[in-house]
Design an enzyme around this catalytic site. Structure first.
Site, PDB file in Angstrom:
ATOM      1  N   ASN A 165       0.810  -1.213   0.000  1.00 46.63           N
ATOM      2  CA  ASN A 165       0.000   0.000   0.000  1.00 46.63           C
ATOM      3  C   ASN A 165       0.846   1.266   0.000  1.00 46.63           C
ATOM      4  O   ASN A 165       0.437   2.282  -0.562  1.00 46.63           O
ATOM      5  CB  ASN A 165      -0.918   0.001   1.228  1.00 46.63           C
ATOM      6  N   GLY A 224      -4.835 -12.605   1.037  1.00 49.18           N
ATOM      7  CA  GLY A 224      -4.031 -11.632   0.306  1.00 49.18           C
ATOM      8  C   GLY A 224      -2.812 -12.259  -0.342  1.00 49.18           C
ATOM      9  O   GLY A 224      -2.223 -13.216   0.180  1.00 49.18           O
ATOM     10  N   ASP A 277       0.040 -11.057  -0.516  1.00 48.13           N
ATOM     11  CA  ASP A 277       1.218 -10.889   0.345  1.00 48.13           C
ATOM     12  C   ASP A 277       1.317 -12.001   1.378  1.00 48.13           C
ATOM     13  O   ASP A 277       2.415 -12.473   1.699  1.00 48.13           O
ATOM     14  CB  ASP A 277       1.191  -9.522   1.026  1.00 48.13           C
ATOM     15  N   THR A 314       2.358  -1.623   6.216  1.00 42.43           N
ATOM     16  CA  THR A 314       1.311  -0.645   6.501  1.00 42.43           C
ATOM     17  C   THR A 314       0.364  -1.199   7.555  1.00 42.43           C
ATOM     18  O   THR A 314      -0.030  -0.511   8.492  1.00 42.43           O
ATOM     19  CB  THR A 314       0.544  -0.298   5.213  1.00 42.43           C
TER      20      THR A 314
END
Length: 255
Positions: free
Chosen positions: A9, A107, A109, A133
């Site tokens: 992000n 996700g 990630d 983040t």
């Protein structure tokens, strides 16, 4: 060579691998308004300025949690690197058993970090803590099962929330405080953020040890931009900043 890209992000981190060696790592701010030309020229320029030839890139893998940049990023890879990128997502070969009712909710990630963790420590119960983040804790069993995890506000979100949600509290640098008792507003915020975050990670990890892993201590693996803040704290068994990039590389190899 293999180019791996981790779109977060806040920032986008890239790693260039020659066989199993990470030979170049670089990053840029994640900008949803960047065009494919801007991104492509950036890739070529950085790689060339580091004495490498972008023409030797044979494959590109992408882990992205910012869907709005994916089209421009894919176009940049195709146009400027002559590679159609592989996006890490549920449905590709991962080597993991995704224990989610709806794996598409996981996700990219998290999947990539889990794959990177398994590649480094196979057949190991792990809690992987990614401090970006947001701060995420994910569990991977010794049977390569992705079990789930937890998400809490990361350092930057917490700093921004205090600065924007109050009248007098300032934004502060994210760093290990020099002392445990703050004698100024800035120091007090840093102490609260640092030890509060450490305490949350320790408590959640302990609950997972007790409730999920039957009391057996899992391997605690730290990654993400803020993981090194805790390098002297003893919070992690290992810190691997490039863990997601290793996972993206593994996804390319499996697919």
């Amino acid at each position: 060579m293999i180019l791996t890209i981790d779109v977060g992000n806040t920032s986008t981190t890239c790693g260039l691998f020659d066989d199993d060696k990470l030979i170049l790592q670089f990053r840029k701010e994640t900008n949803i308004h960047s065009s494919s030309d801007e991104i492509g020229i950036f890739f070529r320029t950085v790689i060339t300025e580091n004495g490498l030839d972008w023409r030797n890139i044979s494959r590109v893998g992408i882990c992205s949690v910012v869907p709005t940049v994916n089209y421009s990023l894919a176009s940049a890879c195709s146009k400027y690197l002559n590679c159609e990128p592989l996006f890490v997502q549920a449905g590709i070969k991962t080597g993991l058993k995704l224990k989610y009712p709806n794996p598409k909710e996981i996700g990219a990630d998290l999947i990539s970090a889990a794959m990177g963790g398994v590649s480094l420590h196979p057949n190991t119960d792990m809690v992987i803590v990614d401090l970006g983040t947001a701060t995420t804790l994910e569990l991977v069993s010794s049977n390569n099962e992705f079990l789930g995890g937890s998400i809490l506000p990361g350092f930057k979100i917490s700093v921004d929330a205090l600065a924007t949600g109050t009248a007098k509290l300032p934004a502060v640098e994210i760093a290990k405080p020099e002392k445990i008792l703050g004698s100024s507003t800035t120091e007090a915020i840093q102490v609260g953020l640092y030890y509060g975050h450490a305490g949350a990670i320790k408590e959640i990890s302990y609950i997972y040890q007790k409730k999920v892993f039957g009391g057996k201590k899992p391997f605690i693996l730290g990654t993400g931009g803020f993981a090194k803040v805790f390098s002297e704290y003893g919070l992690f068994d290992q810190i691997v900043p490039e863990l997601v990039l290793l996972g993206v590389k593994r996804a390319i190899e499996l697919n």
